[in-house]
Design an enzyme around this catalytic site. Structure first.
Site, PDB file in Angstrom:
ATOM      1  N   LEU A  98     -37.726  29.115  30.525  1.00  0.00           N
ATOM      2  CA  LEU A  98     -38.947  28.377  30.232  1.00  0.00           C
ATOM      3  C   LEU A  98     -38.705  26.993  30.814  1.00  0.00           C
ATOM      4  O   LEU A  98     -37.637  26.423  30.583  1.00  0.00           O
ATOM      5  CB  LEU A  98     -39.181  28.268  28.726  1.00  0.00           C
ATOM      6  CG  LEU A  98     -39.863  29.423  27.998  1.00  0.00           C
ATOM      7  CD1 LEU A  98     -39.858  29.158  26.495  1.00  0.00           C
ATOM      8  CD2 LEU A  98     -41.291  29.629  28.488  1.00  0.00           C
ATOM      9  N   ASP A  99     -39.672  26.451  31.561  1.00  0.00           N
ATOM     10  CA  ASP A  99     -39.397  25.152  32.166  1.00  0.00           C
ATOM     11  C   ASP A  99     -39.204  24.093  31.079  1.00  0.00           C
ATOM     12  O   ASP A  99     -39.543  24.287  29.914  1.00  0.00           O
ATOM     13  CB  ASP A  99     -40.482  24.761  33.171  1.00  0.00           C
ATOM     14  CG  ASP A  99     -41.845  24.562  32.541  1.00  0.00           C
ATOM     15  OD1 ASP A  99     -41.964  23.734  31.628  1.00  0.00           O
ATOM     16  OD2 ASP A  99     -42.804  25.231  32.980  1.00  0.00           O
ATOM     17  N   LYS A 100     -38.624  22.985  31.475  1.00  0.00           N
ATOM     18  CA  LYS A 100     -38.169  21.975  30.519  1.00  0.00           C
ATOM     19  C   LYS A 100     -39.287  21.492  29.608  1.00  0.00           C
ATOM     20  O   LYS A 100     -39.077  21.255  28.410  1.00  0.00           O
ATOM     21  CB  LYS A 100     -37.546  20.789  31.279  1.00  0.00           C
ATOM     22  CG  LYS A 100     -36.897  19.748  30.382  1.00  0.00           C
ATOM     23  CD  LYS A 100     -36.170  18.701  31.209  1.00  0.00           C
ATOM     24  CE  LYS A 100     -35.486  17.668  30.317  1.00  0.00           C
ATOM     25  NZ  LYS A 100     -34.743  16.662  31.111  1.00  0.00           N
ATOM     26  N   SER A 102     -41.931  23.150  28.661  1.00  0.00           N
ATOM     27  CA  SER A 102     -42.549  24.226  27.886  1.00  0.00           C
ATOM     28  C   SER A 102     -41.758  24.528  26.627  1.00  0.00           C
ATOM     29  O   SER A 102     -40.613  24.108  26.461  1.00  0.00           O
ATOM     30  CB  SER A 102     -42.678  25.484  28.752  1.00  0.00           C
ATOM     31  OG  SER A 102     -43.520  25.250  29.855  1.00  0.00           O
TER      32      SER A 102
END
Length: 231
Positions: A98-100, A102
């Site tokens: 999950l990107d930072k 999110s």
């Protein structure tokens, strides 16, 4: 047990990567190079590039409700990495990313054998996300998002079209989207294509596994039924 499963379950790498290492002659069993499909026996000494591969005493499967600001990497030199955040006493790694910015459901394990099963795009595993954007959603936006969007894929360094997906509006600025792909920052790039900016992105389901009532920043062990569902 097949050799590639034994090595991947140690957390070293995926079964696909193990097969590559075997072909390259970097894997030995009892000091001898072996071929694909080899089955190991109890007491066999397995090494990869001279590194002894130890069988795990038990498999670990955790789910975390990741907060924004945590980076999904096992690299200890990265500040704010997910391993330091969860501070589990045994070696584990995140499954996917999950990107930072999110938040939401992410799995951590020491079982490399489930990585391909969960991450390979051709397996078409669904994931649900709740997305909030910076302005009022329109019917055209919903329709275009559901039908597929042309976005940039940094891995291929070219534009690709996302697969059709299910999109349900929840309120004026929030919707739920169900996708089976995992392209880099896919949902954010899809929204940006229509001049919408994502202000909050939360993953709430992977396959049959929901985030449920797990509080932000908290983690728990998966049940046996949940583990079976992932496999």
């Amino acid at each position: 047990m097949r050799l590639n499963q034994y090595i991947s379950s140690s957390g070293l790498c995926s079964r696909r990567k193990v097969d590559v290492l075997i072909k390259e002659g970097k894997v030995t069993v009892n000091g001898e190079q072996i071929s694909l499909g080899h089955v190991i026996s109890e007491g066999d000494r397995v090494e990869v590039n001279g590194l002894l591969i130890e069988a795990k005493e038990n498999d670990i499967y955790l789910m975390l409700n990741k907060p924004p600001g945590v980076t999904c990497t096992a690299a200890s030199q990265i500040e704010g990495n997910i391993i330091d955040f969860i501070n589990y006493p045994e070696r584990i790694f995140p499954v996917g990313r999950l990107d930072k910015q999110s938040e939401g459901l992410i799995l951590l394990t020491n079982d490399g054998s489930i990585v391909n099963e969960l991450l390979l795009e051709e397996n078409n595993h669904e994931k649900d996300y709740i997305v909030t954007v910076d302005k009022k959603i329109t019917a055209v936006f919903m329709e275009e998002m559901a039908s597929g969007v042309e976005i940039y894929n940094p891995r291929k360094k070219e534009n690709v079209r996302t697969k059709p997906c299910k999109v349900v509006q929840l309120d004026d600025t929030c919707f739920k989207i169900t996708i089976s792909q995992g392209l880099n920052r896919q949902i954010r790039r899809m929204c940006r294509r229509f001049q919408f900016t994502v202000t909050r992105l939360q993953r709430v389901r992977i396959k049959e596994l929901p985030l449920g009532a797990l509080a932000l920043g908290q983690w728990r062990q998966l049940t046996e039924e949940e583990i079976a569902g992932l496999k």
